[in-house]
Scaffold this active site. Structure first.
Site, PDB file in Angstrom:
ATOM      1  N   LYS A  76      -9.108  10.686 -15.917  1.00 16.65           N
ATOM      2  CA  LYS A  76      -9.447  12.067 -16.277  1.00 16.65           C
ATOM      3  C   LYS A  76      -8.347  12.790 -17.062  1.00 16.65           C
ATOM      4  CE  LYS A  76     -12.809  13.418 -12.778  1.00 16.65           C
ATOM      5  NZ  LYS A  76     -13.099  14.417 -11.746  1.00 16.65           N
ATOM      6  N   ASP A 114     -16.699  19.813 -14.238  1.00 22.08           N
ATOM      7  CA  ASP A 114     -16.463  20.033 -12.799  1.00 22.08           C
ATOM      8  C   ASP A 114     -16.354  21.533 -12.511  1.00 22.08           C
ATOM      9  OD1 ASP A 114     -16.493  17.409 -11.955  1.00 22.08           O
ATOM     10  OD2 ASP A 114     -14.332  17.131 -12.162  1.00 22.08           O
TER      11      ASP A 114
HETATM   12  N1  NAP Z   1     -18.273  17.315  -5.657  1.00 23.92           N
HETATM   13  C1  NAP Z   1     -17.818  16.951  -6.845  1.00 23.92           C
HETATM   14  O1  NAP Z   1     -18.519  16.938  -7.858  1.00 23.92           O
HETATM   15  C2  NAP Z   1     -16.359  16.574  -6.968  1.00 23.92           C
HETATM   16  C3  NAP Z   1     -15.755  16.527  -8.231  1.00 23.92           C
HETATM   17  C4  NAP Z   1     -14.394  16.179  -8.296  1.00 23.92           C
HETATM   18  C5  NAP Z   1     -13.710  15.880  -7.130  1.00 23.92           C
HETATM   19  N2  NAP Z   1     -14.356  15.943  -5.930  1.00 23.92           N
HETATM   20  C6  NAP Z   1     -13.637  15.650  -4.667  1.00 23.92           C
HETATM   21  O2  NAP Z   1     -12.304  16.032  -4.796  1.00 23.92           O
HETATM   22  C7  NAP Z   1     -11.468  14.996  -4.275  1.00 23.92           C
HETATM   23  C8  NAP Z   1     -10.122  15.031  -4.949  1.00 23.92           C
HETATM   24  O3  NAP Z   1     -10.250  14.699  -6.310  1.00 23.92           O
HETATM   25  P1  NAP Z   1      -9.028  14.934  -7.321  1.00 23.92           P
HETATM   26  O4  NAP Z   1      -9.481  14.391  -8.621  1.00 23.92           O
HETATM   27  O5  NAP Z   1      -8.552  16.328  -7.238  1.00 23.92           O
HETATM   28  O6  NAP Z   1      -7.915  13.977  -6.683  1.00 23.92           O
HETATM   29  P2  NAP Z   1      -6.344  14.021  -6.952  1.00 23.92           P
HETATM   30  O7  NAP Z   1      -6.048  14.560  -8.305  1.00 23.92           O
HETATM   31  O8  NAP Z   1      -5.835  12.682  -6.555  1.00 23.92           O
HETATM   32  O9  NAP Z   1      -5.773  15.117  -5.890  1.00 23.92           O
HETATM   33  C9  NAP Z   1      -5.903  14.915  -4.515  1.00 23.92           C
HETATM   34  C10 NAP Z   1      -5.243  16.068  -3.751  1.00 23.92           C
HETATM   35  O10 NAP Z   1      -5.496  15.859  -2.369  1.00 23.92           O
HETATM   36  C11 NAP Z   1      -4.262  15.799  -1.657  1.00 23.92           C
HETATM   37  N3  NAP Z   1      -4.337  14.759  -0.635  1.00 23.92           N
HETATM   38  C12 NAP Z   1      -4.672  13.457  -0.821  1.00 23.92           C
HETATM   39  N4  NAP Z   1      -4.627  12.800   0.357  1.00 23.92           N
HETATM   40  C13 NAP Z   1      -4.218  13.710   1.289  1.00 23.92           C
HETATM   41  C14 NAP Z   1      -3.968  13.620   2.677  1.00 23.92           C
HETATM   42  N5  NAP Z   1      -4.156  12.483   3.367  1.00 23.92           N
HETATM   43  N6  NAP Z   1      -3.592  14.748   3.322  1.00 23.92           N
HETATM   44  C15 NAP Z   1      -3.436  15.906   2.661  1.00 23.92           C
HETATM   45  N7  NAP Z   1      -3.634  16.048   1.330  1.00 23.92           N
HETATM   46  C16 NAP Z   1      -4.034  14.949   0.658  1.00 23.92           C
HETATM   47  C17 NAP Z   1      -3.201  15.445  -2.673  1.00 23.92           C
HETATM   48  O11 NAP Z   1      -1.989  15.977  -2.181  1.00 23.92           O
HETATM   49  P3  NAP Z   1      -0.542  15.564  -2.801  1.00 23.92           P
HETATM   50  O12 NAP Z   1      -0.358  16.455  -4.000  1.00 23.92           O
HETATM   51  O13 NAP Z   1       0.394  15.842  -1.689  1.00 23.92           O
HETATM   52  O14 NAP Z   1      -0.631  14.105  -3.158  1.00 23.92           O
HETATM   53  C18 NAP Z   1      -3.733  16.159  -3.918  1.00 23.92           C
HETATM   54  O15 NAP Z   1      -3.357  17.506  -3.924  1.00 23.92           O
HETATM   55  C19 NAP Z   1     -12.265  13.724  -4.511  1.00 23.92           C
HETATM   56  O16 NAP Z   1     -11.907  12.741  -3.592  1.00 23.92           O
HETATM   57  C20 NAP Z   1     -13.705  14.185  -4.334  1.00 23.92           C
HETATM   58  O17 NAP Z   1     -14.089  14.024  -2.995  1.00 23.92           O
HETATM   59  C21 NAP Z   1     -15.656  16.279  -5.831  1.00 23.92           C
END
Ligand code: NAP
Length: 293
Positions: A76, A114
């Protein structure tokens, strides 16, 4: 189950999703159901693309005449320098989840649906956010940026709470300067109880609680949920997460992320085809698959 193969011919238009992994994606079924509903000779295919092959894959879809693609983890952000242009939503959110390909010029435009998907689902759930609202966003990744940027326009007070506090601070700084707003802040997890006390909306953008870790929640034990708030979990697999169940038990209204998924897909569909997407068909297939899982 026998797979149904529809009619494919020399006129079939192609779109797809590039990811690594990609097999779990609901987007192929969601879009193919929409094409079938509208009788369109289009197909949507999942394409497994290793990070180091992204540039070659983008040249490939262009050469093969694809009309557009979606991007998922881990492409992305890394796709941005490979594109001809990006929309304002991409500049603000810092990530692309949809590319529109202009077949005649060969130009690739990066979009972020998104953000609009989240805002459309909030409206569909009659959740209104304004200047007096207080919002807590758990997480500081790509989804947090899209959600935060989408909400920043409302003038609400927004606090990013993230495991790595620095990342939360970076997003808050960026959005504060983009929107000239002093109401966008960040806090560490140890401040969650304090910053969430008056919240009217809590949004989980971390993957915590997502299948297969369905017994996990990003909300720490011992921290009370805010009273009268809505909890929005962007996780959609499972349809009801532990966080949603716990929040409901504390009297909050909880909304899961399937609507955001459907609306971001619907927006991409419209960008590629110029046609109104059959939203309820797209939602029904996603819900069916998620309930079966
Ligand atoms: N519904 C939809 O259409 C949609 C669209 C996009 C995303 N999503 C959801 O959003 C989620 C995240 O996507 P993303 O692209 O933002 O991922 P990302 O860029 O990898 O960011 C993940 C975030 O979650 C935190 N995190 C990960 N594991 C954690 C843990 N065990 N405990 C506490 N914090 C944790 C990370 O913290 P750190 O900064 O400390 O690493 C980071 O801030 C996806 O898994 C999905 O479920 C949904």
């Amino acid at each position: 189950m026998t797979a149904q193969v529809g009619h494919i011919d020399g006129q079939t238009q192609l779109v797809g999703i590039l990811g690594y992994p990609v097999a779990h994606s609901l987007s192929p079924e969601m879009h193919n159901a929409a094409f079938a509903e509208l009788g369109m000779n289009w197909r949507y295919v999942p394409l497994l693309v290793r990070p180091e092959q992204l540039a070659a894959a983008l040249r490939g879809v262009l050469a093969l005449g694809f009309r557009g693609v979606n991007l998922t983890v881990p492409h992305k952000v890394t796709c941005i320098p490979l594109l001809d242009s990006v929309t304002e939503a991409v500049t603000i959110a810092g990530a692309v989840n949809t590319i529109r390909i202009d077949g005649s010029s060969g130009r690739m435009e990066g979009l972020n649906t998104d953000m609009s998907g989240f805002l459309t689902d909030l409206a569909a759930n009659r959740i209104s956010i304004g200047e007096t609202s207080r919002v807590v966003i758990l997480g500081a990744g790509g989804a947090a940026r899209a959600v935060g940027a989408g909400l920043a326009r409302s003038g609400a007070h927004i606090t990013f709470v993230n495991r790595t506090a620095e990342r939360g601070a970076q997003i808050a700084d960026f959005l504060r300067s983009s929107w000239a707003s002093s109401k966008i802040e960040s806090a560490g997890m140890d401040q969650l109880a304090e910053v969430s006390r008056e919240a009217s909306l809590v949004v989980n953008t971390t993957p915590v609680g997502m299948y297969p870790s369905v017994d996990a929640s990003p909300w720490p034990n011992g921290v009370p949920f805010p009273k009268d708030a809505v909890l929005y979990d962007t996780v959609y697999r499972p349809l009801q997460t532990k966080l949603m169940r716990d929040a409901e038990r504390s009297g909050l209204r909880a909304v899961g992320g399937v609507g955001m998924l459907v609306y971001q897909g619907a927006s991409a569909f419209e960008m590629w085809t110029g046609k109104k997407p059959p939203i309820e068909v797209m939602r029904a297939i996603c819900q069916k698959r998620l309930m079966e899982a």
